[in-house]
Scaffold this active site. Structure first.
Site, PDB file in Angstrom:
ATOM      1  N   HIS A   1       0.834  -1.205   0.000  1.00  0.00           N
ATOM      2  CA  HIS A   1       0.000   0.000   0.000  1.00  0.00           C
ATOM      3  C   HIS A   1       0.872   1.261   0.000  1.00  0.00           C
ATOM      4  O   HIS A   1       0.611   2.215  -0.736  1.00  0.00           O
ATOM      5  CB  HIS A   1      -0.932  -0.020   1.215  1.00  0.00           C
ATOM      6  CG  HIS A   1      -1.944   1.074   1.198  1.00  0.00           C
ATOM      7  ND1 HIS A   1      -1.992   2.061   2.139  1.00  0.00           N
ATOM      8  CD2 HIS A   1      -2.939   1.361   0.324  1.00  0.00           C
ATOM      9  CE1 HIS A   1      -2.987   2.891   1.865  1.00  0.00           C
ATOM     10  NE2 HIS A   1      -3.577   2.488   0.767  1.00  0.00           N
TER      11      HIS A   1
ATOM     12  N   HIS B   1       1.072   4.031  -3.248  1.00  0.00           N
ATOM     13  CA  HIS B   1       0.886   5.483  -3.158  1.00  0.00           C
ATOM     14  C   HIS B   1       2.170   6.255  -3.489  1.00  0.00           C
ATOM     15  O   HIS B   1       2.106   7.423  -3.860  1.00  0.00           O
ATOM     16  CB  HIS B   1       0.338   5.875  -1.780  1.00  0.00           C
ATOM     17  CG  HIS B   1      -1.131   5.585  -1.651  1.00  0.00           C
ATOM     18  ND1 HIS B   1      -2.102   6.408  -2.190  1.00  0.00           N
ATOM     19  CD2 HIS B   1      -1.804   4.558  -1.093  1.00  0.00           C
ATOM     20  CE1 HIS B   1      -3.298   5.908  -1.943  1.00  0.00           C
ATOM     21  NE2 HIS B   1      -3.151   4.768  -1.282  1.00  0.00           N
TER      22      HIS B   1
ATOM     23  N   HIS C   1      -8.110  -0.343  -4.751  1.00  0.00           N
ATOM     24  CA  HIS C   1      -8.771  -0.299  -3.440  1.00  0.00           C
ATOM     25  C   HIS C   1     -10.057  -1.138  -3.423  1.00  0.00           C
ATOM     26  O   HIS C   1     -10.426  -1.687  -2.392  1.00  0.00           O
ATOM     27  CB  HIS C   1      -9.025   1.151  -3.018  1.00  0.00           C
ATOM     28  CG  HIS C   1      -7.749   1.889  -2.655  1.00  0.00           C
ATOM     29  ND1 HIS C   1      -6.974   2.532  -3.593  1.00  0.00           N
ATOM     30  CD2 HIS C   1      -7.104   2.041  -1.468  1.00  0.00           C
ATOM     31  CE1 HIS C   1      -5.909   3.062  -2.990  1.00  0.00           C
ATOM     32  NE2 HIS C   1      -5.962   2.780  -1.698  1.00  0.00           N
TER      33      HIS C   1
ATOM     34  N   GLU D   1     -10.583  10.881  -4.810  1.00  0.00           N
ATOM     35  CA  GLU D   1      -9.396  10.612  -3.980  1.00  0.00           C
ATOM     36  C   GLU D   1      -9.017  11.776  -3.063  1.00  0.00           C
ATOM     37  O   GLU D   1      -8.822  11.506  -1.857  1.00  0.00           O
ATOM     38  CB  GLU D   1      -8.210  10.222  -4.878  1.00  0.00           C
ATOM     39  CG  GLU D   1      -7.024   9.762  -4.066  1.00  0.00           C
ATOM     40  CD  GLU D   1      -5.833   9.377  -4.925  1.00  0.00           C
ATOM     41  OE1 GLU D   1      -5.897   9.530  -6.165  1.00  0.00           O
ATOM     42  OE2 GLU D   1      -4.827   8.946  -4.362  1.00  0.00           O
TER      43      GLU D   1
ATOM     44  N   HIS E   1     -11.873  11.611  -0.040  1.00  0.00           N
ATOM     45  CA  HIS E   1     -11.227  10.417   0.516  1.00  0.00           C
ATOM     46  C   HIS E   1     -10.035  10.780   1.412  1.00  0.00           C
ATOM     47  O   HIS E   1      -9.900  10.257   2.517  1.00  0.00           O
ATOM     48  CB  HIS E   1     -10.816   9.479  -0.625  1.00  0.00           C
ATOM     49  CG  HIS E   1      -9.625   8.656  -0.288  1.00  0.00           C
ATOM     50  ND1 HIS E   1      -8.340   9.049  -0.601  1.00  0.00           N
ATOM     51  CD2 HIS E   1      -9.495   7.486   0.391  1.00  0.00           C
ATOM     52  CE1 HIS E   1      -7.482   8.148  -0.148  1.00  0.00           C
ATOM     53  NE2 HIS E   1      -8.160   7.188   0.453  1.00  0.00           N
TER      54      HIS E   1
ATOM     55  N   HIS F   1      -9.511  10.238   5.638  1.00  0.00           N
ATOM     56  CA  HIS F   1      -8.353   9.702   6.362  1.00  0.00           C
ATOM     57  C   HIS F   1      -7.946  10.675   7.472  1.00  0.00           C
ATOM     58  O   HIS F   1      -7.642  10.265   8.592  1.00  0.00           O
ATOM     59  CB  HIS F   1      -7.163   9.516   5.412  1.00  0.00           C
ATOM     60  CG  HIS F   1      -7.151   8.205   4.677  1.00  0.00           C
ATOM     61  ND1 HIS F   1      -6.494   7.106   5.150  1.00  0.00           N
ATOM     62  CD2 HIS F   1      -7.696   7.824   3.494  1.00  0.00           C
ATOM     63  CE1 HIS F   1      -6.636   6.098   4.293  1.00  0.00           C
ATOM     64  NE2 HIS F   1      -7.366   6.515   3.279  1.00  0.00           N
TER      65      HIS F   1
ATOM     66  N   HIS G   1     -12.933   2.751   3.202  1.00  0.00           N
ATOM     67  CA  HIS G   1     -12.782   2.427   1.781  1.00  0.00           C
ATOM     68  C   HIS G   1     -13.978   1.658   1.231  1.00  0.00           C
ATOM     69  O   HIS G   1     -14.238   1.707   0.030  1.00  0.00           O
ATOM     70  CB  HIS G   1     -11.441   1.727   1.520  1.00  0.00           C
ATOM     71  CG  HIS G   1     -10.365   2.719   1.165  1.00  0.00           C
ATOM     72  ND1 HIS G   1     -10.230   3.246  -0.094  1.00  0.00           N
ATOM     73  CD2 HIS G   1      -9.437   3.336   1.930  1.00  0.00           C
ATOM     74  CE1 HIS G   1      -9.243   4.142  -0.098  1.00  0.00           C
ATOM     75  NE2 HIS G   1      -8.743   4.211   1.122  1.00  0.00           N
TER      76      HIS G   1
HETATM   77 CU1  CUO Z   1      -4.808   3.862  -0.229  1.00  0.00          CU
HETATM   78 CU2  CUO Z   1      -7.148   5.568   1.343  1.00  0.00          CU
HETATM   79  O1  CUO Z   1      -5.399   4.640   1.546  1.00  0.00           O
HETATM   80  O2  CUO Z   1      -6.049   5.303  -0.393  1.00  0.00           O
END
Ligand code: CUO
Length: 669
Positions: free
Chosen positions: A196, A200, A225, A336, A351, A355, A391
């Site tokens: 992960h 990113h 995701h 996102e 998104h 977080h 998610h």
């Molecule tokens: Cu991978 Cu929310 O963590 O996008």
């Protein structure tokens, strides 16, 4: 304290930098010669760092060295963007080295590591440099904090040859009293969190356009995701739990708690925990430059749904239709959000800010001077059950869009003249069509991330899920010689109540296992494919190893190698199953190459995990919508999987058996 990241080829620990005196930070200026001699003694050779004029660092220095760093925090993103630009803007590698040496002792270590990694991945002249695996630079993001005390003791007391690996217990974050703890082996899998983080890193959502604007990145954000959620739900069913609930009501208490038991070695603080039944709150944190309300999230959500339902996004310079094939890419960037969002003023940053709000739930106005929790860092976010609930919600937005699309007709699914006659899974030592999982222990050397004397390897031993290698044997008849794309998915056979699925629900449960091109001859064909060839995973060793120990030679191959740190960890290719055997359905399809193929040349050796990670600097190598053929609501009349099948598809019942036994490590990494 951890040793801070040093971007040197491994094996070069005996090399030292010869640094211009005025590059030393204030702390070291007066003791420069002592510092040099401490490390210089061990050095066999010196690398001269040139003295260049360093661009002003300004805001970059505002993030203190002892703080935590998160890309989800807008201010951190902004300064990361600036530092990346500085690294990318250097004329050549010598200048890059100079500015890296200069900044390393001045800027926040996490920020430095991230920005230099992005720069190395994207500069044409650093394609032959390794990006060290983050687990070696910052093991504290992945490993029980208790280990570091023991490791320090070992390093001081026990001679190198006599050290035994420090074992991390399998269950250290909670007890069985907490039902969610059944999934800890998945959420806390080191390889999963590394994947992960790497994803990113390869697909940043902010920075210069060159770095962000990659082929179908918004769609890949959705698909990678979505697959995380499908795989998590699969694991939940194996553990006799229902699918994760979307975090849909943002005024409701969150019942899930999470206590990570990680200490940040850089920030010298424990990562904050979340007790049960917390509620989202408006965030007022001047220190992080965050001033955001739960209502902001709601407004963005409503506007995004309005765009989905009208089929049109309001761009900054006019309307952008959300088309059948490209709409999901626009939507991915919008939700996102990335800088490719059609209109961030309007659609916001849903998104990412989710977080952030979740990560500050324990200290929304900074009165306790606490930092963000694990959900606020892509390296640690997947440990927390709330990650999946958030998610699942985000995925549901995407599914709202997908549901409104025209359904695939039989003609869009079939491949006339191709019939899949039989599928079989062969696992050594098991009955046909059985998959076999078990616990395995592995040892990884952590010494690179720890700075204490004397040095030498310090191994940790951890336990993770693993499966026996297996192969697919697929019988296909074709009426002529042709190419096709073989797509393999796996799904639980029954829902959490033990009922057979309706296709409209089951389509969301299919996890991709593999996708590859096949050459069929006229008549009968047998396709054999091994599990370790999967287009989803990277080998276990690559997840953990410093990328230089077994690397292929040459710049091109190395560049590919860095990129391909992205990939689902091979040890989690297959969900856990159950001791009595968990009934699954294996789906195989040979799709029509005419609608699959992307015309491009693929060079390099490392193109083995493209399903979730794409290919470096290339088009996504499958023209179909990601998740095809399960990404849309099934056509009417195809209420069940059997009714959905066209002759080029087939389903085989498979038994997924978990052996509750722990196998000791064969070797160490
Ligand atoms: Cu991978 Cu929310 O963590 O996008």
């Amino acid at each position: 304290r951890p040793k801070e990241p040093v971007f040197m080829p491994k094996g070069d620990e005996k090399k030292a930098f010869e640094v211009p005196a005025d590059y030393l930070s204030d702390k070291y200026k007066n003791i420069g010669s002592q510092v040099t001699s401490r490390f210089g003694e061990e050095a066999s050779s010196q690398i001269k760092v040139s003295r260049i004029s360093i661009p002003p660092l300004g805001e970059i220095l505002e993030l203190a060295r002892s703080e935590n760093f998160s890309l989800f925090i807008p201010k951190h993103r902004r300064i990361a963007g600036k530092l990346i630009d500085i690294f990318l803007g250097m004329r050549n590698v010598d200048d890059l080295l100079a500015v890296a040496v200069y900044t390393r002792d001045r800027v926040n270590p996490y920020l430095f590591n991230y920005c230099l990694s992005v720069a190395i991945l994207h500069r044409p002249d650093t394609q032959d440099l390794d990006v060290p695996s983050i687990i070696r630079s910052f093991p504290d993001k992945y490993i029980d904090s208790k280990v570091f005390g023991e490791a320090r003791e070992d390093a001081n007391v026990v001679p190198v040859g006599s050290r035994v690996p420090i074992e991390i217990p399998k269950d250290y974050t909670a007890s069985d009293l907490e039902e969610e703890h059944r999934l800890a082996y998945f959420r806390e899998d080191i390889g999963l969190n590394l994947h992960h983080w790497h994803w990113h890193l390869v697909y940043p959502f902010e920075g210069t356009r060159v770095v962000v604007d990659k082929n179908r990145r918004g769609e890949l954000f959705y698909y990678m995701h979505q697959q995380i959620i499908a795989r998590y739900n699969f694991e939940r069913l194996c553990n006799k739990m229902k699918r994760t609930e979307r975090f849909i009501n943002w005024d409701e208490e969150i019942k899930e708690a999470y206590f990570p038991k990680l200490d940040s070695l850089v920030a010298s603080r424990a990562w904050p925990s979340r007790v049960g039944n917390q509620k989202l709150q408006n965030i007022r944190r001047e220190v992080d430059g965050i001033n955001i309300d739960v209502d902001d999230l709601k407004r963005w959500r409503d506007r995004i749904f309005a765009a989905i339902h009208s089929g049109v996004a309001q761009g900054r310079d006019g309307n952008i239709p959300l088309t059948e094939n490209e709409g999901i890419d626009v939507l991915g960037n919008m939700v996102e959000a990335s800088i490719l969002s059609p209109n961030q003023e309007l659609y916001g940053d849903l998104h990412n800010m989710g977080h952030v709000l979740l990560s500050y739930i324990h200290d929304p106005d900074h009165r306790h001077l606490e930092s963000f929790a694990v959900i606020g860092d892509s390296a640690t976010a997947m440990r927390d059950p709330i990650f999946y609930r958030w998610h699942a919600y985000i995925d549901d937005m995407f599914q709202e869009f997908k549901q409104a699309l025209p359904r695939y007709t039989e003609a869009q699914l079939d491949n006339p003249g191709v019939t899949v006659k039989d599928i079989q899974i062969e696992t050594q030592g098991s009955k046909p069509n059985t998959l076999q999982t078990f616990w395995q222990q592995s040892d990884v050397d952590m010494s690179r991330g720890m700075d204490f004397q004397p040095r030498g390897s310090v191994f940790i031993r951890f336990t993770h899920l693993q499966h026996r290698p297996f192969s697919y044997k697929i019988q296909v008849v074709s009426n002529k010689a042709r190419e096709g794309t073989c797509r393999i998915f796996l799904s639980p056979k029954f829902d959490e109540r033990g009922n057979p699925w309706l296709m409209r629900d089951q389509r969301l449960m299919f996890i991709e296992l593999d996708k590859f091109k096949v050459n069929l001859k006229q008549g009968q064909n047998t396709i054999t494919r091994n599990s370790n060839q999967s287009s989803v995973t990277i080998p276990f060793e690559r997840t953990y190893r410093d990328l230089d120990t077994s690397r292929p030679q040459g710049g091109e191959a190395l560049a590919q190698f860095n990129f391909c740190g992205c990939g689902w960890p091979a040890n989690l290719l297959i969900p856990k199953g159950t001791p009595e055997g968990f009934p699954c359905q294996l789906f195989v399809m040979i799709s029509n190459i005419a609608d699959d193929q992307v015309q491009q040349t693929i060079t390099g050796e490392c193109n083995d995990s493209y399903s979730y990670c794409g290919l470096k600097d290339k088009l996504y190598p499958d023209r179909r919508s990601m998740g095809y053929p399960f990404d849309r609501t099934p056509r009417s009349g195809a209420e069940t999987l059997q009714q959905f099948l066209t002759p080029n598809m087939r389903v085989q019942d498979v038994n997924l058996v978990f052996e509750n036994k722990t196998y000791r490590p064969k070797g160490s990494i």
